[in-house]
Design a protein around this motif. Structure first.
Motif, PDB file in Angstrom:
ATOM      1  N   GLN A   5     -23.106   3.482  10.191  1.00 35.23           N
ATOM      2  CA  GLN A   5     -23.186   3.593   8.738  1.00 35.23           C
ATOM      3  C   GLN A   5     -21.975   3.254   8.229  1.00 35.23           C
ATOM      4  OE1 GLN A   5     -24.102   7.650   8.710  1.00 35.23           O
ATOM      5  NE2 GLN A   5     -26.289   7.391   8.133  1.00 35.23           N
ATOM      6  N   GLN A   8     -21.800  -0.484   8.216  1.00 39.92           N
ATOM      7  CA  GLN A   8     -22.813  -1.093   7.209  1.00 39.92           C
ATOM      8  C   GLN A   8     -22.399  -1.073   5.787  1.00 39.92           C
ATOM      9  OE1 GLN A   8     -25.499  -3.098   8.417  1.00 39.92           O
ATOM     10  NE2 GLN A   8     -25.188  -3.584   6.299  1.00 39.92           N
ATOM     11  N   ASP A  11     -19.839  -3.737   5.600  1.00 43.07           N
ATOM     12  CA  ASP A  11     -20.395  -5.126   5.272  1.00 43.07           C
ATOM     13  C   ASP A  11     -21.132  -5.345   4.056  1.00 43.07           C
ATOM     14  OD1 ASP A  11     -20.850  -7.374   6.702  1.00 43.07           O
ATOM     15  OD2 ASP A  11     -23.135  -6.701   7.284  1.00 43.07           O
ATOM     16  N   ASN A  12     -21.717  -4.214   3.463  1.00 47.20           N
ATOM     17  CA  ASN A  12     -22.104  -4.504   1.985  1.00 47.20           C
ATOM     18  C   ASN A  12     -21.382  -4.544   1.066  1.00 47.20           C
ATOM     19  OD1 ASN A  12     -24.843  -4.257   3.211  1.00 47.20           O
ATOM     20  ND2 ASN A  12     -25.145  -1.886   2.612  1.00 47.20           N
ATOM     21  N   TYR A 430     -30.053  -8.170  10.813  1.00 47.27           N
ATOM     22  CA  TYR A 430     -29.916  -7.238   9.693  1.00 47.27           C
ATOM     23  C   TYR A 430     -30.866  -6.103   9.738  1.00 47.27           C
ATOM     24  CZ  TYR A 430     -34.001  -9.747   7.352  1.00 47.27           C
ATOM     25  OH  TYR A 430     -35.073 -10.195   7.177  1.00 47.27           O
ATOM     26  N   LYS A 433     -29.295  -3.928  12.167  1.00 53.41           N
ATOM     27  CA  LYS A 433     -28.353  -3.163  11.501  1.00 53.41           C
ATOM     28  C   LYS A 433     -28.877  -1.993  10.821  1.00 53.41           C
ATOM     29  CE  LYS A 433     -25.062  -6.883  11.805  1.00 53.41           C
ATOM     30  NZ  LYS A 433     -24.177  -7.839  10.823  1.00 53.41           N
ATOM     31  N   CYS A 434     -29.899  -2.172   9.963  1.00 53.15           N
ATOM     32  CA  CYS A 434     -30.393  -1.134   8.935  1.00 53.15           C
ATOM     33  C   CYS A 434     -31.150  -0.218   9.689  1.00 53.15           C
ATOM     34  CB  CYS A 434     -31.662  -1.872   8.018  1.00 53.15           C
ATOM     35  SG  CYS A 434     -32.481  -0.995   7.244  1.00 53.15           S
ATOM     36  N   SER A 437     -27.853   2.044  11.193  1.00 50.97           N
ATOM     37  CA  SER A 437     -27.324   2.708  10.211  1.00 50.97           C
ATOM     38  C   SER A 437     -27.851   3.764   9.408  1.00 50.97           C
ATOM     39  CB  SER A 437     -26.352   2.014   9.283  1.00 50.97           C
ATOM     40  OG  SER A 437     -27.232   1.160   8.651  1.00 50.97           O
ATOM     41  N   THR A 441     -29.252  -2.730   3.906  1.00 47.44           N
ATOM     42  CA  THR A 441     -28.674  -3.816   4.486  1.00 47.44           C
ATOM     43  C   THR A 441     -29.048  -4.851   3.667  1.00 47.44           C
ATOM     44  OG1 THR A 441     -28.820  -2.992   6.721  1.00 47.44           O
ATOM     45  CG2 THR A 441     -28.198  -5.064   6.541  1.00 47.44           C
TER      46      THR A 441
END
Length: 539
Positions: A5, A8, A11-12, A430, A433-434, A437, A441
């Motif tokens: 989390q 992410q 990253d966002n 992605y 990754k979503c 976390s 994403t």
């Protein structure tokens, strides 16, 4: 925040076009500015210890349940557990036991009727008993577990039999978790478990088996409000049984098993007089053998169908069902029920997705496409081969593409879903990754912008994903973004309600009268109901 989390979130925050020096400056800034007080550190350590302790206790109690469930039937007899526990700590223990039992039965209203403990009810029962003693509750729980562990023993042969049977029951659950929303793999796993057990522990008797589920009788209600439809059976019986319908006014003992809520065993069908023989070509002299019909219960101990077995194809005069076999078949019923309702839950989640997308599309012309995924368990081999170091705990899963919606709102529901594995779909990383976390994403693939939004289960693990493509737009117009957020909020609320309803300690409820129409449509009603509730709050 968990590690995935936090990664992410960062990253966002930085986006895709940020330079490496800027990332380094941000990292240095966070390291320099982030501080924890001693109180916060202590609180974090205590929370970590608490979570670790709860996880260890859960594992310990699950192992204890498995040890007690030596017959692999998936539940324990309440009175049998109470009898053993009545000797724990003398008079004080008996008093604590009775108080805990009373509280347990009030929490699980059906328990006093059926008298069976699920793994979860067993754990809660022991926790309630421990809470009734003065002194250290953890120490009391440890003593309880130790006492119960030494109170149950089984021979090496029985242990091997139990282990094999539990493996076959686990295969039924695994089939449900890895089959999208198809029941066929589950039916096959049930029939396979029955045949394997008969070969290994049933003197190789030749049996026939079938599963029949209750349905509302809409065509001929004068024959009864409900009927039984035969949805699965052993291969040899398919021409005679599969898709047949049994009404209350027809011969048979299945409705008696449903009404009484307990197995019905007919040791000699030729002498019974009320048995339905689906194969009309079978000679009278071959209509001999045993018949067993067991009710199928949901999590609230309501009957939703039957599992039937017979030995009519076995010409041996001793072709009867023994007690240990019947107990295992009850375990098969329990495993099938869990598998069946797991798939029903996934169907309902997809129905929420369909209803939510139907609501969203007329309001968001900037959305180009939406793909809906469900998360499924992977395999250990995939875990070892694909995992990256610090994400290894979250790697062992696959994503199943279930619904594809184009720019016009036209949907394609994938009955044979496409399965995505992380290492084989780098452009879709992605989505993983979503999932890792459980957070939104954002990414861009060849200039096409995507928003991946998770649907959570009750523990905030990712249950499914909306992969929303907005084309060349970096973000949606303000009103469309607002409508998207409303849709996602209502879809999550509806999914959480579906999952809450499946909990065994919660009494089943209906939100609307229209929900009586068909089970799968409930989810669609729920989405609109939550939307209506929000509107009422805004007025």
């Amino acid at each position: 925040l968990t590690l995935p989390q936090f990664v992410q979130l960062m990253d966002n925050f930085v986006g895709e076009d940020i330079s490496l020096p800027t990332v380094k400056r941000l990292t240095a800034f966070i390291k320099g500015e982030y501080e924890q007080t001693e109180e916060e550190k202590t609180k974090q350590r205590e929370e970590g210890h608490r979570m670790s302790h709860l996880a260890q206790r859960k594992q310990l109690l699950e192992a204890l349940f498995e040890k007690w469930d030596s017959k692999a039937c998936g539940c324990l007899e309440l009175e049998e557990v109470v009898t053993v526990l009545s000797t724990f700590k003398g008079h004080m223990g008996k008093e604590a036991l009775m108080k805990a039992k009373e509280e347990l039965c009030s929490r699980y209203p059906q328990l006093s009727k059926v008298g069976k403990l699920s793994p979860k009810a067993f754990q809660i029962f022991l926790e309630l008993i421990a809470s009734k003693f003065t002194g250290n509750e953890d120490e009391t729980m440890d003593n309880l577990v130790s006492f119960l562990t030494t109170s149950v023993e089984q021979s090496h042969t029985k242990s091997l039999q139990s282990s094999a049977r539990k493996k076959w029951l686990q295969d039924i659950q695994k089939a449900a978790e890895t089959s999208g929303t198809s029941m066929e793999p589950v039916y096959k796993a049930v029939m396979k478990a029955l045949s394997q057990d008969m070969e290994a522990h049933g003197d190789n008797k030749k049996i026939s088996a079938y599963i029949a589920l209750l349905e509302e009788n809409q065509l001929s209600p004068e024959q009864g409000q409900v009927l039984l439809r035969y949805v699965a059976c052993t291969a040899d019986d398919a021409p005679y049984i599969l898709n047949q319908v049994l009404h209350r006014d027809m011969k048979g003992v299945s409705f008696a098993a449903i009404d009484q809520g307990k197995p019905i065993y007919v040791p000699r069908v030729q002498h019974h007089g009320n048995i339905k023989f689906w194969n009309s070509d079978r000679p009278e002299e071959e209509k001999k053998g045993s018949l067993l019909v067991l009710p199928l219960y949901d999590a609230h101990w309501r009957v939703f169908g039957v599992l039937g077995l017979d030995t009519l194809q076995d010409q041996c005069h001793k072709s009867i069902f023994l007690t240990h076999e019947i107990t295992f078949y009850e375990g098969v019923c329990h495993a099938f029920s869990k598998a069946y309702h797991h798939i029903c839950m996934r169907e309902n989640v997809l129905q929420v997705a369909v209803t939510a997308l139907d609501w969203l599309y007329p309001r968001t012309p900037s959305i180009h496409a939406v793909t809906t995924y469900l998360v499924e368990p992977g395999t250990d081999k995939v875990l070892q081969r694909k995992a990256k170091p610090f994400f290894s705990l979250w790697q062992n899963y696959a994503l199943c593409k279930m619904i594809t919606t184009d720019s016009t709102g036209l949907k394609e529901i994938h009955r044979s879903p496409v399965v995505l594995l992380r290492g084989e779909n780098l452009l879709r990383d992605y989505l993983f990754k979503c999932t890792d976390s459980s957070e939104v994403t954002l990414t861009s693939i060849y200039g096409e912008h995507h928003i991946a939004v998770p649907l959570h289960d009750l523990s905030r693990q990712t249950l499914g994903i909306f992969d929303i493509s907005i084309g060349q737009h970096k973000k949606l117009p303000a009103q469309e973004q607002k409508d998207l957020q409303r849709m996602l909020k209502m879809a999550q609320a509806a999914c959480s309600e579906i999952l809450q309803r499946s909990l065994e300690e919660r009494e089943p409820t209906q939100v609307l009268e229209a929900e009586h129409v068909a089970t799968v449509r409930h989810a669609g009603f729920l989405f609109h109901w939550f939307m209506l509730q929000e509107l009422r709050e805004c007025v």
